[in-house]
Design a protein around this motif. Structure first.
Motif, mmCIF file in Angstrom:
data_model
loop_
_atom_site.group_PDB
_atom_site.id
_atom_site.type_symbol
_atom_site.label_atom_id
_atom_site.label_comp_id
_atom_site.label_asym_id
_atom_site.label_seq_id
_atom_site.Cartn_x
_atom_site.Cartn_y
_atom_site.Cartn_z
ATOM 1 N N ILE A 87 0.848 -1.199 0.000
ATOM 2 C CA ILE A 87 0.000 0.000 0.000
ATOM 3 C C ILE A 87 0.881 1.245 0.000
ATOM 4 C CG2 ILE A 87 -1.588 1.365 1.437
ATOM 5 C CD1 ILE A 87 -2.885 -1.318 2.278
ATOM 6 N N LYS A 88 1.907 1.226 0.859
ATOM 7 C CA LYS A 88 2.827 2.369 0.933
ATOM 8 C C LYS A 88 3.528 2.555 -0.406
ATOM 9 C CE LYS A 88 6.822 4.042 3.518
ATOM 10 N NZ LYS A 88 7.825 3.708 4.529
ATOM 11 N N SER A 89 3.973 1.462 -0.973
ATOM 12 C CA SER A 89 4.643 1.511 -2.274
ATOM 13 C C SER A 89 3.701 2.042 -3.339
ATOM 14 C CB SER A 89 5.152 0.121 -2.656
ATOM 15 O OG SER A 89 5.741 0.148 -3.927
ATOM 16 N N SER A 90 2.465 1.574 -3.300
ATOM 17 C CA SER A 90 1.465 2.027 -4.270
ATOM 18 C C SER A 90 1.215 3.518 -4.106
ATOM 19 C CB SER A 90 0.165 1.248 -4.082
ATOM 20 O OG SER A 90 -0.836 1.734 -4.940
ATOM 21 N N ILE A 91 1.108 3.964 -2.866
ATOM 22 C CA ILE A 91 0.906 5.390 -2.601
ATOM 23 C C ILE A 91 2.109 6.182 -3.086
ATOM 24 C CG2 ILE A 91 0.742 7.106 -0.743
ATOM 25 C CD1 ILE A 91 -0.988 5.040 0.782
ATOM 26 N N GLU A 92 3.321 5.671 -2.820
ATOM 27 C CA GLU A 92 4.531 6.361 -3.274
ATOM 28 C C GLU A 92 4.581 6.426 -4.789
ATOM 29 O OE1 GLU A 92 7.647 4.124 -1.401
ATOM 30 O OE2 GLU A 92 7.418 5.169 0.513
ATOM 31 N N VAL A 93 4.169 5.345 -5.445
ATOM 32 C CA VAL A 93 4.147 5.338 -6.912
ATOM 33 C C VAL A 93 3.146 6.373 -7.414
ATOM 34 C CG1 VAL A 93 3.463 3.967 -8.921
ATOM 35 C CG2 VAL A 93 4.978 2.977 -7.211
ATOM 36 N N GLN A 94 1.973 6.418 -6.776
ATOM 37 C CA GLN A 94 0.961 7.389 -7.182
ATOM 38 C C GLN A 94 1.465 8.818 -6.960
ATOM 39 O OE1 GLN A 94 -2.531 6.323 -4.935
ATOM 40 N NE2 GLN A 94 -3.148 4.744 -6.381
ATOM 41 N N GLU A 95 2.080 9.043 -5.790
ATOM 42 C CA GLU A 95 2.602 10.375 -5.497
ATOM 43 C C GLU A 95 3.708 10.745 -6.478
ATOM 44 O OE1 GLU A 95 3.770 10.139 -1.403
ATOM 45 O OE2 GLU A 95 1.718 10.443 -0.668
ATOM 46 N N SER A 96 4.593 9.793 -6.753
ATOM 47 C CA SER A 96 5.679 10.043 -7.710
ATOM 48 C C SER A 96 5.110 10.332 -9.091
ATOM 49 C CB SER A 96 6.621 8.841 -7.781
ATOM 50 O OG SER A 96 7.278 8.661 -6.563
ATOM 51 N N SER A 97 4.104 9.578 -9.467
ATOM 52 C CA SER A 97 3.468 9.779 -10.765
ATOM 53 C C SER A 97 2.837 11.163 -10.834
ATOM 54 C CB SER A 97 2.421 8.695 -10.998
ATOM 55 O OG SER A 97 1.754 8.898 -12.211
ATOM 56 N N GLN A 98 2.134 11.551 -9.769
ATOM 57 C CA GLN A 98 1.514 12.875 -9.736
ATOM 58 C C GLN A 98 2.569 13.970 -9.784
ATOM 59 O OE1 GLN A 98 -0.933 12.732 -6.211
ATOM 60 N NE2 GLN A 98 -2.639 11.730 -7.276
ATOM 61 N N LYS A 99 3.663 13.784 -9.031
ATOM 62 C CA LYS A 99 4.751 14.775 -9.051
ATOM 63 C C LYS A 99 5.370 14.854 -10.432
ATOM 64 C CE LYS A 99 5.971 14.545 -4.168
ATOM 65 N NZ LYS A 99 6.987 14.144 -3.182
ATOM 66 N N ALA A 100 5.553 13.701 -11.066
ATOM 67 C CA ALA A 100 6.133 13.684 -12.410
ATOM 68 C C ALA A 100 5.218 14.412 -13.395
ATOM 69 C CB ALA A 100 6.373 12.246 -12.871
ATOM 70 N N ILE A 101 3.920 14.183 -13.270
ATOM 71 C CA ILE A 101 2.957 14.860 -14.147
ATOM 72 C C ILE A 101 3.002 16.364 -13.884
ATOM 73 C CG2 ILE A 101 0.481 15.190 -14.587
ATOM 74 C CD1 ILE A 101 0.183 12.127 -14.158
ATOM 75 N N GLN A 102 3.059 16.749 -12.608
ATOM 76 C CA GLN A 102 3.138 18.170 -12.268
ATOM 77 C C GLN A 102 4.420 18.785 -12.827
ATOM 78 O OE1 GLN A 102 2.793 18.094 -8.008
ATOM 79 N NE2 GLN A 102 0.547 18.106 -8.030
ATOM 80 N N ARG A 103 5.529 18.080 -12.680
ATOM 81 C CA ARG A 103 6.811 18.589 -13.211
ATOM 82 C C ARG A 103 6.757 18.699 -14.722
ATOM 83 N NH1 ARG A 103 10.688 14.888 -9.456
ATOM 84 N NH2 ARG A 103 10.476 16.101 -7.543
ATOM 85 N N LEU A 104 6.175 17.699 -15.366
ATOM 86 C CA LEU A 104 6.058 17.725 -16.822
ATOM 87 C C LEU A 104 5.195 18.908 -17.255
ATOM 88 C CD1 LEU A 104 6.627 16.365 -19.550
ATOM 89 C CD2 LEU A 104 4.597 14.969 -19.173
ATOM 90 N N ASN A 105 4.067 19.102 -16.579
ATOM 91 C CA ASN A 105 3.198 20.238 -16.907
ATOM 92 C C ASN A 105 3.914 21.559 -16.676
ATOM 93 O OD1 ASN A 105 1.056 18.612 -17.683
ATOM 94 N ND2 ASN A 105 0.088 18.634 -15.671
ATOM 95 N N GLN A 106 4.662 21.661 -15.568
ATOM 96 C CA GLN A 106 5.414 22.882 -15.285
ATOM 97 C C GLN A 106 6.497 23.097 -16.332
ATOM 98 O OE1 GLN A 106 4.593 25.131 -12.911
ATOM 99 N NE2 GLN A 106 6.101 26.415 -13.912
ATOM 100 N N ALA A 107 7.160 22.001 -16.731
ATOM 101 C CA ALA A 107 8.196 22.106 -17.766
ATOM 102 C C ALA A 107 7.589 22.580 -19.083
ATOM 103 C CB ALA A 107 8.896 20.761 -17.956
ATOM 104 N N ARG A 108 6.399 22.061 -19.386
ATOM 105 C CA ARG A 108 5.721 22.501 -20.620
ATOM 106 C C ARG A 108 5.351 23.969 -20.538
ATOM 107 N NH1 ARG A 108 1.990 17.120 -21.435
ATOM 108 N NH2 ARG A 108 3.594 15.872 -22.449
ATOM 109 N N LYS A 109 4.852 24.407 -19.379
ATOM 110 C CA LYS A 109 4.524 25.821 -19.195
ATOM 111 C C LYS A 109 5.781 26.674 -19.367
ATOM 112 C CE LYS A 109 0.586 25.231 -16.074
ATOM 113 N NZ LYS A 109 0.104 25.397 -14.691
ATOM 114 N N ASN A 110 6.861 26.233 -18.684
ATOM 115 C CA ASN A 110 8.126 26.976 -18.783
ATOM 116 C C ASN A 110 8.615 27.009 -20.228
ATOM 117 O OD1 ASN A 110 8.073 27.377 -16.041
ATOM 118 N ND2 ASN A 110 9.521 25.753 -15.569
ATOM 119 N N GLU A 111 8.480 25.875 -20.911
ATOM 120 C CA GLU A 111 8.900 25.813 -22.313
ATOM 121 C C GLU A 111 8.080 26.791 -23.147
ATOM 122 O OE1 GLU A 111 9.560 22.380 -25.698
ATOM 123 O OE2 GLU A 111 7.851 22.188 -24.336
#
Length: 165
Positions: free
Chosen positions: A85-109
């Motif tokens: 469960i913890k691993s799944s939550i960490e994966v979800q959080e990492s995925s959300q952070k990655a999506i946020q970073r990607l969106n921010q990178a696209r905005k910055n781009e």
């Protein structure tokens, strides 16, 4: 245990086979025979009882060990489940952070692209303005050159006319 039952069966047969006193429930028994049978039962009871107590203790030990193993398995299962469960939550959080970073990178781009386009537009506007100024200067210079030629030609013509006169 079979020996106890065998002794009890013989005791029962001995009692049933004895002579009953008429009009009563009393019987005549050989006291020694009954005492011998009872003694034999007593001798066998402790052995059988001890065996059954040992069997019961072993059964209790087996049950306790099984309970402990079940608890250990349950603890391990819960631990693994929590880790997953913890691993799944960490994966979800990492995925959300990655999506946020990607969106921010696209905005910055997009911002950087807009800034580069604006900067490029300013440079082109500046070059265009300079070219217009240069073209106007060329036109003016050409006109001045034409005027100079004319004035030189007119002066030459006037001097030739003066010389002819």
């Amino acid at each position: 245990m079979e020996e106890i039952y065998s002794c009890l069966d013989r005791l029962q047969r001995a009692l049933e086979s004895k002579i009953k006193i008429p009009l009563t429930d009393l019987i005549i028994v050989n006291q020694q025979e009954l005492l011998d049978l009872l003694e034999e039962v007593k001798d066998n009871v402790p052995e059988e009882l001890e065996t059954s107590v040992k069997i019961k203790e072993e059964a209790n030990n087996i049950v306790e060990q099984a309970k402990k193993q079940a608890e250990e398995i349950n603890k391990k299962f819960n631990q693994i489940k929590m880790e997953r469960i913890k691993s799944s939550i960490e994966v979800q959080e990492s995925s959300q952070k990655a999506i946020q970073r990607l969106n921010q990178a696209r905005k910055n781009e997009n911002i950087e692209i807009k800034e580069v386009q604006d900067y490029g537009q300013k440079i082109f506007d500046n070059i265009e303005e300079k070219l217009k100024e240069n073209i106007l200067n060329v036109i003016k210079a050409r006109e001045l050159l034409k005027e100079k030629k004319l004035s030189v030609n007119i002066n030459n013509d006037e001097e030739e006319e003066k010389g002819l006169l």
